[in-house]
Design a protein around this motif. Structure first.
Motif, PDB file in Angstrom:
ATOM      1  N   TRP A 126       0.806  -1.219   0.000  1.00  7.21           N
ATOM      2  CA  TRP A 126       0.000   0.000   0.000  1.00  7.21           C
ATOM      3  C   TRP A 126       0.841   1.273   0.000  1.00  7.21           C
ATOM      4  CZ3 TRP A 126      -3.309  -3.291   3.599  1.00  7.21           C
ATOM      5  CH2 TRP A 126      -4.205  -4.037   2.827  1.00  7.21           C
ATOM      6  N   ALA A 127       2.125   1.175   0.277  1.00  9.13           N
ATOM      7  CA  ALA A 127       3.024   2.320   0.083  1.00  9.13           C
ATOM      8  C   ALA A 127       3.245   2.551  -1.415  1.00  9.13           C
ATOM      9  CB  ALA A 127       4.349   2.081   0.791  1.00  9.13           C
ATOM     10  N   ARG A 128       3.256   1.456  -2.210  1.00 13.75           N
ATOM     11  CA  ARG A 128       3.449   1.534  -3.668  1.00 13.75           C
ATOM     12  C   ARG A 128       2.145   1.815  -4.412  1.00 13.75           C
ATOM     13  NH1 ARG A 128       5.263  -3.493  -2.760  1.00 13.75           N
ATOM     14  NH2 ARG A 128       3.575  -4.463  -3.930  1.00 13.75           N
ATOM     15  N   GLU A 129       1.064   1.233  -3.944  1.00 10.83           N
ATOM     16  CA  GLU A 129      -0.215   1.259  -4.662  1.00 10.83           C
ATOM     17  C   GLU A 129      -1.139   2.297  -4.021  1.00 10.83           C
ATOM     18  OE1 GLU A 129      -1.577  -2.816  -4.624  1.00 10.83           O
ATOM     19  OE2 GLU A 129      -0.026  -3.431  -6.033  1.00 10.83           O
ATOM     20  N   ARG A 130      -1.008   3.513  -4.502  1.00 17.79           N
ATOM     21  CA  ARG A 130      -1.784   4.624  -3.939  1.00 17.79           C
ATOM     22  C   ARG A 130      -3.219   4.573  -4.459  1.00 17.79           C
ATOM     23  NH1 ARG A 130       2.735   8.841  -5.521  1.00 17.79           N
ATOM     24  NH2 ARG A 130       1.335   8.902  -7.282  1.00 17.79           N
ATOM     25  N   ALA A 131      -4.128   5.122  -3.688  1.00 19.30           N
ATOM     26  CA  ALA A 131      -5.550   5.184  -4.047  1.00 19.30           C
ATOM     27  C   ALA A 131      -6.116   3.788  -4.334  1.00 19.30           C
ATOM     28  CB  ALA A 131      -5.788   6.124  -5.227  1.00 19.30           C
ATOM     29  N   TYR A 132      -5.584   2.792  -3.657  1.00 18.44           N
ATOM     30  CA  TYR A 132      -6.005   1.392  -3.819  1.00 18.44           C
ATOM     31  C   TYR A 132      -7.482   1.245  -3.469  1.00 18.44           C
ATOM     32  CZ  TYR A 132      -6.117  -3.622  -2.615  1.00 18.44           C
ATOM     33  OH  TYR A 132      -6.430  -4.959  -2.530  1.00 18.44           O
ATOM     34  N   ALA A 133      -8.237   0.617  -4.353  1.00 13.00           N
ATOM     35  CA  ALA A 133      -9.650   0.317  -4.105  1.00 13.00           C
ATOM     36  C   ALA A 133      -9.960  -1.040  -4.724  1.00 13.00           C
ATOM     37  CB  ALA A 133     -10.549   1.401  -4.693  1.00 13.00           C
ATOM     38  N   LEU A 134     -10.600  -1.913  -3.951  1.00  9.56           N
ATOM     39  CA  LEU A 134     -10.749  -3.330  -4.272  1.00  9.56           C
ATOM     40  C   LEU A 134     -12.210  -3.756  -4.337  1.00  9.56           C
ATOM     41  CD1 LEU A 134      -9.547  -6.335  -4.234  1.00  9.56           C
ATOM     42  CD2 LEU A 134      -9.766  -6.149  -1.744  1.00  9.56           C
ATOM     43  N   ARG A 135     -12.490  -4.707  -5.221  1.00  8.28           N
ATOM     44  CA  ARG A 135     -13.775  -5.397  -5.272  1.00  8.28           C
ATOM     45  C   ARG A 135     -13.499  -6.892  -5.302  1.00  8.28           C
ATOM     46  NH1 ARG A 135     -14.758  -1.010  -4.237  1.00  8.28           N
ATOM     47  NH2 ARG A 135     -16.285   0.420  -5.134  1.00  8.28           N
ATOM     48  N   LYS A 136     -14.185  -7.653  -4.446  1.00  7.91           N
ATOM     49  CA  LYS A 136     -14.080  -9.112  -4.429  1.00  7.91           C
ATOM     50  C   LYS A 136     -15.447  -9.693  -4.749  1.00  7.91           C
ATOM     51  CE  LYS A 136     -10.355  -9.595  -1.041  1.00  7.91           C
ATOM     52  NZ  LYS A 136      -9.376 -10.397  -1.734  1.00  7.91           N
ATOM     53  N   ASP A 137     -15.439 -10.891  -5.325  1.00 17.86           N
ATOM     54  CA  ASP A 137     -16.677 -11.559  -5.712  1.00 17.86           C
ATOM     55  C   ASP A 137     -16.532 -13.049  -5.400  1.00 17.86           C
ATOM     56  OD1 ASP A 137     -19.229 -11.760  -6.937  1.00 17.86           O
ATOM     57  OD2 ASP A 137     -18.339 -12.212  -8.862  1.00 17.86           O
ATOM     58  N   LEU A 138     -17.487 -13.603  -4.680  1.00 16.73           N
ATOM     59  CA  LEU A 138     -17.485 -15.031  -4.385  1.00 16.73           C
ATOM     60  C   LEU A 138     -17.580 -15.809  -5.682  1.00 16.73           C
ATOM     61  CD1 LEU A 138     -17.736 -17.470  -2.428  1.00 16.73           C
ATOM     62  CD2 LEU A 138     -20.218 -17.044  -2.443  1.00 16.73           C
ATOM     63  N   TRP A 139     -16.689 -16.767  -5.871  1.00 15.85           N
ATOM     64  CA  TRP A 139     -16.704 -17.597  -7.071  1.00 15.85           C
ATOM     65  C   TRP A 139     -17.252 -18.983  -6.739  1.00 15.85           C
ATOM     66  CZ3 TRP A 139     -16.386 -16.155 -11.894  1.00 15.85           C
ATOM     67  CH2 TRP A 139     -16.156 -17.118 -12.886  1.00 15.85           C
ATOM     68  N   ALA A 140     -16.721 -19.601  -5.668  1.00 15.79           N
ATOM     69  CA  ALA A 140     -17.156 -20.936  -5.257  1.00 15.79           C
ATOM     70  C   ALA A 140     -16.769 -21.149  -3.800  1.00 15.79           C
ATOM     71  CB  ALA A 140     -16.503 -21.995  -6.143  1.00 15.79           C
ATOM     72  N   PHE A 141     -17.369 -22.182  -3.182  1.00 15.86           N
ATOM     73  CA  PHE A 141     -17.036 -22.524  -1.798  1.00 15.86           C
ATOM     74  C   PHE A 141     -17.317 -24.000  -1.581  1.00 15.86           C
ATOM     75  CE2 PHE A 141     -21.481 -21.664  -1.908  1.00 15.86           C
ATOM     76  CZ  PHE A 141     -22.035 -22.566  -1.016  1.00 15.86           C
ATOM     77  N   ASP A 142     -16.620 -24.565  -0.592  1.00 20.30           N
ATOM     78  CA  ASP A 142     -16.846 -25.956  -0.216  1.00 20.30           C
ATOM     79  C   ASP A 142     -16.204 -26.176   1.145  1.00 20.30           C
ATOM     80  OD1 ASP A 142     -17.670 -28.683  -0.558  1.00 20.30           O
ATOM     81  OD2 ASP A 142     -15.594 -29.196  -1.039  1.00 20.30           O
ATOM     82  N   GLY A 143     -16.996 -26.538   2.121  1.00 22.20           N
ATOM     83  CA  GLY A 143     -16.465 -26.808   3.451  1.00 22.20           C
ATOM     84  C   GLY A 143     -15.764 -25.613   4.044  1.00 22.20           C
ATOM     85  N   ASN A 144     -14.434 -25.713   4.186  1.00 21.31           N
ATOM     86  CA  ASN A 144     -13.649 -24.625   4.776  1.00 21.31           C
ATOM     87  C   ASN A 144     -12.844 -23.849   3.728  1.00 21.31           C
ATOM     88  OD1 ASN A 144     -11.729 -26.629   4.193  1.00 21.31           O
ATOM     89  ND2 ASN A 144     -10.457 -26.065   5.961  1.00 21.31           N
ATOM     90  N   ARG A 145     -13.257 -23.957   2.461  1.00 20.59           N
ATOM     91  CA  ARG A 145     -12.531 -23.270   1.379  1.00 20.59           C
ATOM     92  C   ARG A 145     -13.465 -22.349   0.607  1.00 20.59           C
ATOM     93  NH1 ARG A 145      -9.321 -28.617  -0.582  1.00 20.59           N
ATOM     94  NH2 ARG A 145      -7.723 -28.513   1.039  1.00 20.59           N
ATOM     95  N   ILE A 146     -12.874 -21.241   0.144  1.00 20.14           N
ATOM     96  CA  ILE A 146     -13.589 -20.258  -0.671  1.00 20.14           C
ATOM     97  C   ILE A 146     -12.683 -19.856  -1.830  1.00 20.14           C
ATOM     98  CG2 ILE A 146     -14.574 -17.921  -0.740  1.00 20.14           C
ATOM     99  CD1 ILE A 146     -15.284 -18.213   2.208  1.00 20.14           C
ATOM    100  N   ALA A 147     -13.273 -19.740  -3.017  1.00 24.81           N
ATOM    101  CA  ALA A 147     -12.567 -19.208  -4.189  1.00 24.81           C
ATOM    102  C   ALA A 147     -13.179 -17.854  -4.526  1.00 24.81           C
ATOM    103  CB  ALA A 147     -12.694 -20.159  -5.374  1.00 24.81           C
ATOM    104  N   VAL A 148     -12.319 -16.902  -4.809  1.00 26.46           N
ATOM    105  CA  VAL A 148     -12.727 -15.516  -5.017  1.00 26.46           C
ATOM    106  C   VAL A 148     -12.093 -14.993  -6.293  1.00 26.46           C
ATOM    107  CG1 VAL A 148     -12.517 -13.184  -4.048  1.00 26.46           C
ATOM    108  CG2 VAL A 148     -12.893 -15.126  -2.535  1.00 26.46           C
ATOM    109  N   ARG A 149     -12.831 -14.152  -7.016  1.00 28.42           N
ATOM    110  CA  ARG A 149     -12.215 -13.364  -8.078  1.00 28.42           C
ATOM    111  C   ARG A 149     -12.258 -11.918  -7.612  1.00 28.42           C
ATOM    112  NH1 ARG A 149     -15.735 -11.387 -12.673  1.00 28.42           N
ATOM    113  NH2 ARG A 149     -17.766 -11.166 -11.702  1.00 28.42           N
TER     114      ARG A 149
END
Length: 154
Positions: free
Chosen positions: A65-88
């Motif tokens: 975050w020192a390098r990447e100024r004005a950082y803004a993020l969006r995450k989206d659930l892709w899949a899940f199973d038990g104790n695992r999650i995949a995200v894009r």
């Protein structure tokens, strides 16, 4: 440390809450706050960087975050199973030379029984963009939550 709900095994609803909580935390750009979601011995692969433990996570995020100024993020659930999650995800930031970037990626997450992430694997590609093409401006408002984001502008 106490648990970090929601806890596995995940349902669609609880996995989506976990993803939104991660997005919210990362958008604070506070390495110490973000690191609390990970187990003390959490291991990461972020692009070609390998990280082990909370102290390394904090150091990695502080440098990011020192390098990447004005950082803004969006995450989206892709899949899940038990104790695992995949995200894009997508995020935008500005580098030290004033250039804007959009980064596209996928993450694989694994959690312990307390809801702390023990493993994170992230593959990320960066695309230069013009400032006029930005579409991520800070954290999502309550009204923006839920729908998936666009892969690209058409």
């Amino acid at each position: 440390m106490t648990g970090r709900p929601p806890l596995p095994p995940f349902t669609r609803e609880s996995a989506a809450r976990k993803v939104q909580a991660a997005e919210d935390a990362w958008n604070t750009r506070d390495p110490h706050t973000v690191a609390l979601a990970y187990s003390e011995d959490s291991v990461w692969r972020n692009r070609g960087t390998f990280i082990a433990g909370r102290a390394e996570i904090v150091g990695f995020l502080a440098a990011k975050w020192a390098r990447e100024r004005a950082y803004a993020l969006r995450k989206d659930l892709w899949a899940f199973d038990g104790n695992r999650i995949a995200v894009r995800f997508q995020y935008e930031c500005q580098d030290g030379d004033g250039r804007w970037w959009r980064s596209y990626g996928n993450e694989l997450w694994e959690f312990d029984g307390r809801g702390l992430m023990t493993r994170r694997e992230a593959s990320i590609n960066d695309v230069p963009i013009e400032e006029k093409d930005r579409r991520i401006f800070g954290p999502r408002s309550e009204g923006e939550r839920g729908p998936a984001f666009h892969l690209h502008d058409t």
